[in-house]
Design a protein around this motif. Sequence first.
Motif, PDB file in Angstrom:
ATOM      1  N   LYS A   1      51.869  37.384  33.276  1.00  0.00           N
ATOM      2  CA  LYS A   1      52.405  38.649  33.791  1.00  0.00           C
ATOM      3  C   LYS A   1      51.355  39.751  33.711  1.00  0.00           C
TER       4      LYS A   1
ATOM      5  N   ALA B   1      48.705  39.278  36.371  1.00  0.00           N
ATOM      6  CA  ALA B   1      49.208  39.690  37.688  1.00  0.00           C
ATOM      7  C   ALA B   1      49.230  41.201  37.792  1.00  0.00           C
ATOM      8  N   GLN B   2      49.622  41.859  36.713  1.00  0.00           N
ATOM      9  CA  GLN B   2      49.651  43.316  36.704  1.00  0.00           C
ATOM     10  C   GLN B   2      48.240  43.896  36.852  1.00  0.00           C
ATOM     11  N   LYS B   3      47.291  43.318  36.140  1.00  0.00           N
ATOM     12  CA  LYS B   3      45.895  43.781  36.241  1.00  0.00           C
ATOM     13  C   LYS B   3      45.344  43.539  37.651  1.00  0.00           C
ATOM     14  N   ALA B   4      45.706  42.410  38.243  1.00  0.00           N
ATOM     15  CA  ALA B   4      45.249  42.137  39.623  1.00  0.00           C
ATOM     16  C   ALA B   4      45.802  43.159  40.592  1.00  0.00           C
ATOM     17  N   LEU B   5      47.049  43.568  40.394  1.00  0.00           N
ATOM     18  CA  LEU B   5      47.635  44.604  41.257  1.00  0.00           C
ATOM     19  C   LEU B   5      46.956  45.946  41.031  1.00  0.00           C
ATOM     20  N   ASP B   6      46.613  46.230  39.774  1.00  0.00           N
ATOM     21  CA  ASP B   6      45.909  47.475  39.473  1.00  0.00           C
ATOM     22  C   ASP B   6      44.532  47.512  40.145  1.00  0.00           C
TER      23      ASP B   6
ATOM     24  N   ALA C   1      43.719  45.899  42.859  1.00  0.00           N
ATOM     25  CA  ALA C   1      43.957  46.019  44.306  1.00  0.00           C
ATOM     26  C   ALA C   1      44.270  47.456  44.702  1.00  0.00           C
ATOM     27  N   LYS C   2      44.877  48.231  43.815  1.00  0.00           N
ATOM     28  CA  LYS C   2      45.211  49.638  44.114  1.00  0.00           C
ATOM     29  C   LYS C   2      43.970  50.504  44.183  1.00  0.00           C
ATOM     30  N   SER C   3      42.947  50.154  43.369  1.00  0.00           N
ATOM     31  CA  SER C   3      41.767  51.029  43.318  1.00  0.00           C
ATOM     32  C   SER C   3      40.804  50.802  44.433  1.00  0.00           C
TER      33      SER C   3
END
Length: 150
Positions: A138, A141-146, A148-150
Amino acid sequence: MAFLSSFDISASGMSAQRIRMDIAAENIANIDTTRTEGGGAYVRKDVLFESYGAGSFREALRNASLGKGFAGRNAGVRVAGIVEDDREMKQVYNPGHPDADENGFVQLPNVDLLKETVDSMSATRSYEANVTALNAMKLMAQKALDIAKS
């Protein structure tokens, strides 16, 4: 998606270990049961696990070395069955017991409290390991989304 199959694997492990803990609790609860609906003393139960969806370890290792990743979704562990232990029942001399035979012996369940305690502790630790793996996935996945946001 191979990443999501990791969640399935941990979830299947947690489910299997929960059943293992339930069976250990049932065994402990019936440690002194000398009369069951089927007749005779309670017989200790054990859980059998089997892996599914991943193929053999050799296949998984070969796929990983070739960069193919994991075999796919719907992989993990499941309960193959709940079986009765075939060890002998305990014989205790107690002529005053209502279930004693003509020689005064009572047949007690083949449940060992120490073994059931160890089994339940092992199942608890395995469950916790699956929770830890699930939380790590989890977090990834959260770090990967972070990222992707930057």
